[in-house]
Scaffold this motif. Structure first.
Motif, PDB file in Angstrom:
ATOM      1  N   ASP B  87       0.814  -1.214   0.000  1.00  0.00           N
ATOM      2  CA  ASP B  87       0.000   0.000   0.000  1.00  0.00           C
ATOM      3  C   ASP B  87       0.854   1.273   0.000  1.00  0.00           C
ATOM      4  O   ASP B  87       0.328   2.372  -0.149  1.00  0.00           O
ATOM      5  N   LEU B  88       2.163   1.116   0.173  1.00  0.00           N
ATOM      6  CA  LEU B  88       3.041   2.285   0.089  1.00  0.00           C
ATOM      7  C   LEU B  88       3.649   2.351  -1.307  1.00  0.00           C
ATOM      8  O   LEU B  88       3.677   1.367  -2.033  1.00  0.00           O
ATOM      9  N   ASN B  89       4.199   3.510  -1.661  1.00  0.00           N
ATOM     10  CA  ASN B  89       4.886   3.588  -2.950  1.00  0.00           C
ATOM     11  C   ASN B  89       6.330   3.097  -2.808  1.00  0.00           C
ATOM     12  O   ASN B  89       6.804   2.797  -1.703  1.00  0.00           O
ATOM     13  N   ALA B  90       7.006   3.009  -3.945  1.00  0.00           N
ATOM     14  CA  ALA B  90       8.346   2.427  -3.957  1.00  0.00           C
ATOM     15  C   ALA B  90       9.298   3.242  -3.084  1.00  0.00           C
ATOM     16  O   ALA B  90      10.085   2.688  -2.304  1.00  0.00           O
ATOM     17  N   MET B  91       9.223   4.560  -3.204  1.00  0.00           N
ATOM     18  CA  MET B  91      10.117   5.417  -2.433  1.00  0.00           C
ATOM     19  C   MET B  91       9.895   5.235  -0.934  1.00  0.00           C
ATOM     20  O   MET B  91      10.852   5.053  -0.176  1.00  0.00           O
ATOM     21  N   ASP B  92       8.641   5.262  -0.508  1.00  0.00           N
ATOM     22  CA  ASP B  92       8.361   5.116   0.920  1.00  0.00           C
ATOM     23  C   ASP B  92       8.806   3.758   1.442  1.00  0.00           C
ATOM     24  O   ASP B  92       9.270   3.634   2.578  1.00  0.00           O
ATOM     25  N   ASN B  93       8.644   2.728   0.623  1.00  0.00           N
ATOM     26  CA  ASN B  93       9.139   1.411   1.023  1.00  0.00           C
ATOM     27  C   ASN B  93      10.638   1.441   1.242  1.00  0.00           C
ATOM     28  O   ASN B  93      11.143   0.939   2.251  1.00  0.00           O
ATOM     29  N   LEU B  94      11.358   2.051   0.302  1.00  0.00           N
ATOM     30  CA  LEU B  94      12.814   2.099   0.433  1.00  0.00           C
ATOM     31  C   LEU B  94      13.217   2.881   1.678  1.00  0.00           C
ATOM     32  O   LEU B  94      14.110   2.470   2.419  1.00  0.00           O
ATOM     33  N   LEU B  95      12.536   4.001   1.913  1.00  0.00           N
ATOM     34  CA  LEU B  95      12.899   4.818   3.077  1.00  0.00           C
ATOM     35  C   LEU B  95      12.621   4.059   4.371  1.00  0.00           C
ATOM     36  O   LEU B  95      13.392   4.142   5.330  1.00  0.00           O
ATOM     37  N   PHE B  96      11.527   3.305   4.376  1.00  0.00           N
ATOM     38  CA  PHE B  96      11.217   2.547   5.592  1.00  0.00           C
ATOM     39  C   PHE B  96      12.221   1.416   5.815  1.00  0.00           C
ATOM     40  O   PHE B  96      12.855   1.332   6.858  1.00  0.00           O
ATOM     41  N   TRP B  97      12.369   0.569   4.818  1.00  0.00           N
ATOM     42  CA  TRP B  97      13.236  -0.604   5.007  1.00  0.00           C
ATOM     43  C   TRP B  97      14.688  -0.176   5.182  1.00  0.00           C
ATOM     44  O   TRP B  97      15.409  -0.731   6.016  1.00  0.00           O
ATOM     45  N   GLY B  98      15.094   0.822   4.402  1.00  0.00           N
ATOM     46  CA  GLY B  98      16.456   1.333   4.556  1.00  0.00           C
ATOM     47  C   GLY B  98      16.647   1.962   5.920  1.00  0.00           C
ATOM     48  O   GLY B  98      17.719   1.850   6.525  1.00  0.00           O
ATOM     49  N   GLY B  99      15.587   2.593   6.417  1.00  0.00           N
ATOM     50  CA  GLY B  99      15.674   3.267   7.709  1.00  0.00           C
ATOM     51  C   GLY B  99      15.892   2.314   8.870  1.00  0.00           C
ATOM     52  O   GLY B  99      16.345   2.709   9.938  1.00  0.00           O
ATOM     53  N   LEU B 100      15.566   1.030   8.663  1.00  0.00           N
ATOM     54  CA  LEU B 100      15.783   0.056   9.728  1.00  0.00           C
ATOM     55  C   LEU B 100      17.270  -0.249   9.905  1.00  0.00           C
ATOM     56  O   LEU B 100      17.687  -0.790  10.920  1.00  0.00           O
ATOM     57  N   ASP B 102      21.344   1.254   9.964  1.00  0.00           N
ATOM     58  CA  ASP B 102      21.953   2.473  10.491  1.00  0.00           C
ATOM     59  C   ASP B 102      22.505   3.329   9.365  1.00  0.00           C
ATOM     60  O   ASP B 102      23.715   3.500   9.232  1.00  0.00           O
ATOM     61  N   VAL B 103      21.617   3.822   8.529  1.00  0.00           N
ATOM     62  CA  VAL B 103      22.050   4.719   7.455  1.00  0.00           C
ATOM     63  C   VAL B 103      21.726   6.148   7.889  1.00  0.00           C
ATOM     64  O   VAL B 103      20.608   6.406   8.331  1.00  0.00           O
ATOM     65  N   PRO B 104      22.687   7.059   7.795  1.00  0.00           N
ATOM     66  CA  PRO B 104      22.380   8.442   8.163  1.00  0.00           C
ATOM     67  C   PRO B 104      21.188   8.960   7.363  1.00  0.00           C
ATOM     68  O   PRO B 104      21.068   8.675   6.171  1.00  0.00           O
ATOM     69  N   ARG B 105      20.325   9.691   8.045  1.00  0.00           N
ATOM     70  CA  ARG B 105      19.085  10.158   7.430  1.00  0.00           C
ATOM     71  C   ARG B 105      19.301  10.865   6.101  1.00  0.00           C
ATOM     72  O   ARG B 105      18.564  10.665   5.143  1.00  0.00           O
ATOM     73  N   ALA B 106      20.336  11.697   6.088  1.00  0.00           N
ATOM     74  CA  ALA B 106      20.565  12.494   4.879  1.00  0.00           C
ATOM     75  C   ALA B 106      20.936  11.594   3.699  1.00  0.00           C
ATOM     76  O   ALA B 106      20.518  11.828   2.565  1.00  0.00           O
ATOM     77  N   ASP B 107      21.725  10.551   3.988  1.00  0.00           N
ATOM     78  CA  ASP B 107      22.146   9.642   2.922  1.00  0.00           C
ATOM     79  C   ASP B 107      20.991   8.804   2.408  1.00  0.00           C
ATOM     80  O   ASP B 107      20.960   8.405   1.249  1.00  0.00           O
ATOM     81  N   ILE B 144      15.528  -3.060  -2.152  1.00  0.00           N
ATOM     82  CA  ILE B 144      15.465  -2.903  -0.695  1.00  0.00           C
ATOM     83  C   ILE B 144      16.691  -3.536  -0.030  1.00  0.00           C
ATOM     84  O   ILE B 144      17.218  -3.013   0.943  1.00  0.00           O
ATOM     85  N   GLY B 145      17.160  -4.648  -0.604  1.00  0.00           N
ATOM     86  CA  GLY B 145      18.334  -5.308  -0.035  1.00  0.00           C
ATOM     87  C   GLY B 145      19.639  -4.571  -0.292  1.00  0.00           C
ATOM     88  O   GLY B 145      20.657  -4.861   0.329  1.00  0.00           O
ATOM     89  N   LEU B 146      19.598  -3.624  -1.224  1.00  0.00           N
ATOM     90  CA  LEU B 146      20.833  -2.945  -1.640  1.00  0.00           C
ATOM     91  C   LEU B 146      21.004  -1.561  -1.033  1.00  0.00           C
ATOM     92  O   LEU B 146      22.093  -0.992  -1.058  1.00  0.00           O
ATOM     93  N   LEU B 147      19.914  -1.031  -0.497  1.00  0.00           N
ATOM     94  CA  LEU B 147      19.875   0.390  -0.138  1.00  0.00           C
ATOM     95  C   LEU B 147      20.980   0.802   0.830  1.00  0.00           C
ATOM     96  O   LEU B 147      21.554   1.882   0.710  1.00  0.00           O
ATOM     97  N   HIS B 148      21.299  -0.040   1.786  1.00  0.00           N
ATOM     98  CA  HIS B 148      22.266   0.346   2.807  1.00  0.00           C
ATOM     99  C   HIS B 148      23.695  -0.017   2.403  1.00  0.00           C
ATOM    100  O   HIS B 148      24.576  -0.068   3.247  1.00  0.00           O
TER     101      HIS B 148
END
Ligand SMILES: Nc1ncnc2c1ncn2[C@@H]1O[C@H](COP(=O)(O)OP(=O)(O)O)[C@@H](O)[C@H]1O
Ligand SMILES: [Mg+2]
Lengths: 414, 309
Positions: B87-100, B102-107, B144-148
């Protein structure tokens, strides 16, 4: 903690993106309260309206049209509308002779369209010679349409299963063989129906009593008595829906994926429980706000009431954490959730006025959150501190939480 | 960088991993090839930290992989299931899963934009994922597996159930990630994928590795021999008996079952003689297939069965 808040925020955002089920669940108790207002208001004014003559043409002959027909059969509706069921030809003839204010046509395939979420309309033919009454009918049918399609939204999981089995016309469905899917939906529908009728009946008795004993008992008092019970019942429904994530994420691999990241199982569990709690408080406060603004409900000292709201939402979140820890899968949750909430609400006093409730119900009711919330709200309304309710809900909530967390943790990792 | 030693995991009586051992170096792309039930998902799940109660050790740069939660920041997982929020878009999914991680917010935001570009979803970033095609979902699942920016990427059957074009693009992503220095293990039961994508191939079945090496090294296991698959109307015993005195270095029986047998021959001139012998023994042959060596033959040789589902 950062990750916990991230998950919580994400959950809230997702639910706000698809708010229909929640909006409906918030709207139903408020709409019901409003409807009660419509039904009772004319009596307090001097000139009560005569029943409006309505012709009903049922071309659908399905589940939904039966619901509409049934809703006109309720006592209070009969005071407002005088309904004649007929066919379209005869209806048109009567309209021409000015025998009715409006004719409502339920189109063929209406039930199926609703189930498949296809746009569908109830046709309302207004009598052009009348100015006011036909509009009332139209307005009423529009509200009904919204509630029906809303109900379909709220029951969408069951409807999906049900729809798979509906190939022919509705009247040819072998109801008894529909199996668990229908059983689930039926339980929820039964919950809704049981909730509607006894409530209205209970209210009527309240009204007569008020008229006899305390003549000054006002509409506002009635709302103040009824709304807390409805609010806690729908709080249960909403929080159950919101906390389904605990289960669905476990089933479709999202929980497993979360646990491949540095997030701890406890953070995920904590986020979900905290989320259920916070959203529960928000939902209750929305209902409280509407109750205050629209129905001028008097809640008593707001600080006391807020405390009650916070503790009741906590209990609810803890309860559904344990519920979702114990059920095997989504189907089981769907099948068990509604009956449990229904039972809580029935015995706990959400469905009828406590004063007309059988003694045995009240005795059983002490194990329900509804009872403690309703009793607490009654005390607060009198300006007193709801100590017993707060203690009972808080302590039993903590016990539920203590049982839920380890169970959820064990089920997170295999 | 990754050392797996004697990993054993059972589900009740089923031994899913049987003293499984494997080493992986930085920048290596390892294709783990095995039929359904070989234990691929079990391995990935253990490495991902979502499966417990196993024996054996896994070290990552000399440290116990499971001792330190922060090591998970260095590993990217692409599970077999599509696991993200529809139900989320691709960007929001990446931000959520990536956010789990320890990636700095800005990056995070910048990385999400980059990665969407890499998986060719940049134009659809704001669209609810539930509208995506199967191939697009697979690409998002991979993204999603690559983001960090993991140093080790584990993908479990990343190409299952998608069309050829989407498959090619996923394999491209894997190759590029490997070329950029990330170590990759990806599992599959499709031969063609590992041939073109991996620097090293490991063949596994029944929870252990049967052979590993580069494509050429693996081919050498079966030698430069042709594989002959014979179908007909015969019993396994009669077939073996008929060719008994021919069997040797030149003609090797790889597998024999009723009505279906395969042999390896070092010289295709031998094939008519084999047929002749079968004919003399009144064994009816209805179909004959000759294959030059490939991974399929290697697999057949190692397991005695075909990899096809
Ligand atoms: N949760 C489980 N419970 C019982 N057996 C399982 C479970 N998961 C996998 N297995 C068994 O373990 C073996 C390996 O499975 P898996 O790792 O999924 O193989 P692959 O991914 O290579 O197809 C299979 O025999 C499978 O049936
Ligand atoms: Mg698998």
């Amino acid at each position: 903690m950062r990750r916990l808040l991230l998950i919580l925020g994400n959950d809230v955002r997702r639910h706000l993106k698809a708010p229909w089920a929640i909006v409906i669940f918030i709207a139903i108790p408020l709409l019901m309260t409003g409807l009660i207002g419509v039904i009772f208001a004319p009596r307090s004014h001097s000139g009560q309206l005569p029943p409006i003559a309505v012709l009903l043409v049922d071309q659908d002959k399905g589940l939904a049209s039966k619901l509409i027909l049934g809703s006109f059969d309720v006592d209070q509706m009969k005071k407002m509308f005088q309904v004649t069921v007929t066919d379209e030809v005869d209806g048109a003839r009567r309209m021409k002779r000015g025998r009715a204010s409006a004719m409502v046509v339920i189109p063929k395939g209406f039930t199926l369209d609703l189930l498949e979420a296809r746009p569908t309309t109830l046709r309302v033919v207004k009598n052009p010679s009348e100015q006011f009454l036909p509009d009332v009918v139209e307005e009423f049918m529009a509200t009904m349409g919204v509630m029906l399609s809303g109900a379909i939204q709220a029951f969408s999981e069951e409807v999906k299963g049900l729809r798979l089995m509906l190939d022919g016309p509705v009247e040819r469905i072998p109801w008894e063989t529909l199996g668990p899917e229908f059983g689930k939906a039926q339980k929820k529908i039964a919950a809704a129906a049981k909730y509607l009728n006894p409530l209205l009946i209970g209210l009527k008795e309240e009204e007569t009593k008020a008229a006899g004993a305390k003549a000054q008992s006002s509409m506002t008092d009635i709302f103040s008595i009824i709304l807390p019970g409805m609010a806690v019942m729908f709080l249960l429904f909403i929080v159950q829906t919101l906390m389904r994530d605990l289960l669905s994420d476990r089933e479709d691999g999202k929980l497993r994926r979360m646990l491949t990241t540095p997030v701890r199982p406890l953070e995920v569990i904590g986020a979900r429980i905290l989320g259920g709690w916070v959203m529960g408080v928000a939902i209750l406060l929305i209902m409280v706000a509407f109750g205050t603004l629209v129905f001028h409900v008097n809640w008593g000292p707001f600080g006391f009431f807020l405390l009650l709201v916070v503790v009741a939402a906590f209990w609810t979140a803890a309860f559904f954490a344990l519920f979702h820890a114990l059920v095997r899968n989504r189907n089981q949750a769907g099948a068990l959730g509604a009956p449990i909430i229904l039972a809580f609400s029935l015995f706990g006093g959400s469905m009828m006025n406590p004063e007309v409730m059988p003694k045995a119900f009240r005795a059983v009711g002490i194990v329900t959150p509804n009872r403690w919330f309703i009793d607490g709200a009654a005390l607060v309304r009198e300006g007193r501190f709801p100590l017993a309710s707060l203690i009972v809900l808080l302590v039993s909530g903590l016990v539920l939480l203590a049982l839920a967390v380890p169970t959820l943790r064990r089920r997170a990792l295999v | 960088m990754l050392e797996i030693k004697n990993l054993t995991k059972s589900y009740g009586d089923v031994v899913a991993l049987d003293r499984f051992s494997l080493d992986l170096k930085k920048g290596e792309v390892l294709g783990l090839l095995g039929p359904n039930g070989a234990g691929k998902t079990t391995l990935i799940s253990i490495l991902a930290g979502t499966l417990r109660d196993f024996t054996g050790t896994v070290t990552f740069e000399g440290r116990n992989l499971f001792s330190d939660r922060t090591l998970k920041n260095r590993i990217g997982i692409v599970p077999q299931d599509m696991a993200f929020y529809d139900d989320l878009n691709a960007m929001d999914n990446l931000l959520f899963w990536g956010g789990l991680y320890d990636v700095p917010r800005a990056d995070l935001k910048r990385r999400a934009v980059e990665i969407l570009d890499l998986v060719e979803l940049a134009g659809r970033a704001k669209e609810p994922v539930k509208n995506f095609s199967g191939g697009m979902k697979r690409r998002l699942n991979t993204a999603i597996g690559l983001l960090h920016k993991p140093d080790l990427l584990l993908l479990d059957e990343p190409t299952v159930g998608i069309d050829v074009q989407a498959k090619v693009s996923i394999l491209d992503i894997i190759r590029n990630v490997g070329a950029a220095g990330t170590a990759v293990i990806f599992t599959t039961h499709q031969l063609a994928e590992v041939e073109t994508t991996c620097s090293r191939i490991a063949i596994m079945d029944h929870g252990r590795i049967l052979a590993q090496g580069t494509f050429d090294e693996l081919i050498r296991i079966v030698g430069e021999r042709d594989i002959v698959e014979i179908a007909g109307d015969f019993a396994a015993g009669a077939f073996s008996e008929a060719l008994r005195d021919m069997a040797g270095a030149d003609v090797e029986l790889l597998s024999v079952a009723d009505n279906l047998a395969s042999l390896a021959v070092s010289d295709s001139g031998r094939i008519p003689r084999v047929m002749d012998r079968l004919f003399q023994n009144k064994l009816a042959v209805t179909d004959l297939k000759i294959q030059t060596p490939g991974l399929e033959t290697v697999f057949l040789k190692l397991t005695g069965r075909s990899l096809r589902d």
